[in-house]
Design a protein around this motif. Structure first.
Motif, mmCIF file in Angstrom:
data_model
loop_
_atom_site.group_PDB
_atom_site.id
_atom_site.type_symbol
_atom_site.label_atom_id
_atom_site.label_comp_id
_atom_site.label_asym_id
_atom_site.label_seq_id
_atom_site.Cartn_x
_atom_site.Cartn_y
_atom_site.Cartn_z
ATOM 1 N N VAL A 108 0.855 -1.181 0.000
ATOM 2 C CA VAL A 108 0.000 0.000 0.000
ATOM 3 C C VAL A 108 0.892 1.233 0.000
ATOM 4 C CG1 VAL A 108 -1.866 1.230 1.151
ATOM 5 C CG2 VAL A 108 -1.597 -1.218 1.505
ATOM 6 N N ILE A 157 -9.560 -1.005 -2.380
ATOM 7 C CA ILE A 157 -8.517 -0.004 -2.107
ATOM 8 C C ILE A 157 -9.234 1.189 -1.495
ATOM 9 C CG2 ILE A 157 -8.603 0.690 -4.574
ATOM 10 C CD1 ILE A 157 -5.698 1.691 -4.252
ATOM 11 N N ILE A 218 -5.291 -1.658 1.364
ATOM 12 C CA ILE A 218 -5.637 -2.472 0.200
ATOM 13 C C ILE A 218 -5.849 -3.893 0.705
ATOM 14 C CG2 ILE A 218 -4.835 -3.472 -1.990
ATOM 15 C CD1 ILE A 218 -3.281 -0.895 -2.496
#
Ligand code: MN
Length: 229
Positions: A108, A157, A218
């Motif tokens: 991420v 996300i 995520i």
């Protein structure tokens, strides 16, 4: 052993989930306008034109839990949650069909941006460097190696500020897929082991203020937390 006339700084690196050894960072690349909904909010057409590519300096990495100092020369610091690709095997002119073989893992990221300076640069046809590269500009979580998480083609996300969800999308919404990005980027640059690619952000970007806590996540890659100070 080489000797140096000034003391070299340590090489930037990123933690790897489940490993003591760290991922050594070479270059950081970024992709702009890679989610249809974000392209529209930035007054761009959401069509698959060649992606906007830019760089961030490798020494701007900001690990999970580190504080982000509000940067100078801006009054509109923005967050951008992004899937980050960590390159394990280099190459130039990599075909999309082989591109995933070059990926070590995923993380991420938060592509912090001086939005006001970027808007001015875009309007004047100037480069984005002062908008995209400053101390702490490249938020990065732990890297998850592909044997652990596979290759991420879909999955949530998201990003929150002070507990309020601001970005909430799916990796499947990317205009340029990870293989497409690696193929395109490697047609301009020789990718190297240690390169990181920030693959663009979905809609919902917005400002941060001193004191804010921003969390990016995520699915299957954990979360990334920073406080703005
Ligand atoms: Mn971005």
């Amino acid at each position: 052993m080489a000797s140096y006339v000034v003391t070299p700084l340590p090489r930037p690196s990123v933690a790897v989930d489940g490993e003591v050894a760290r991922f050594p960072v070479q270059r950081i690349y970024g992709v702009g306008f890679n989610y249809a909904d974000h392209a529209v909010e930035m007054s761009k057409d959401a069509v698959k034109t060649p992606p906007v590519l830019f760089g961030k300096a490798a020494d701007t990495l900001l690990a999970d839990g580190q504080h982000l100092s509000y940067p100078s020369k801006t009054s509109d610091l923005h967050y951008e949650v992004e899937l980050v690709v960590a390159i394990g095997t280099g190459g130039a002119h990599i075909p999309a069909a082989r591109a995933l073989d070059h990926v070590y893992g995923y993380a991420v990221g938060n592509d912090f941006t001086r939005r006001d300076l970027q808007t001015t640069a875009r309007a004047q046809g100037q480069p984005w460097d002062i908008a995209k590269t400053f101390e702490g500009a490249a938020g990065i979580g732990a890297i998850y190696a592909t044997p652990m998480v596979g290759h991420l083609k879909r999955g949530r996300i998201w990003l929150s500020v002070n507990g309020v969800i601001k970005q909430d999308s799916d990796l499947a919404q990317m205009i340029w897929s990870v293989p497409d990005i690696i193929a395109e980027l490697s047609s301009y640059f020789s990718l190297q082991p240690g390169d990181l690619i920030y693959t663009g952000t979905p809609a919902g970007v917005g400002p941060l203020s001193v004191g804010d806590v921003v969390i990016a996540g995520i699915e299957s890659l954990g979360t990334l937390t920073h406080r703005v100070v």
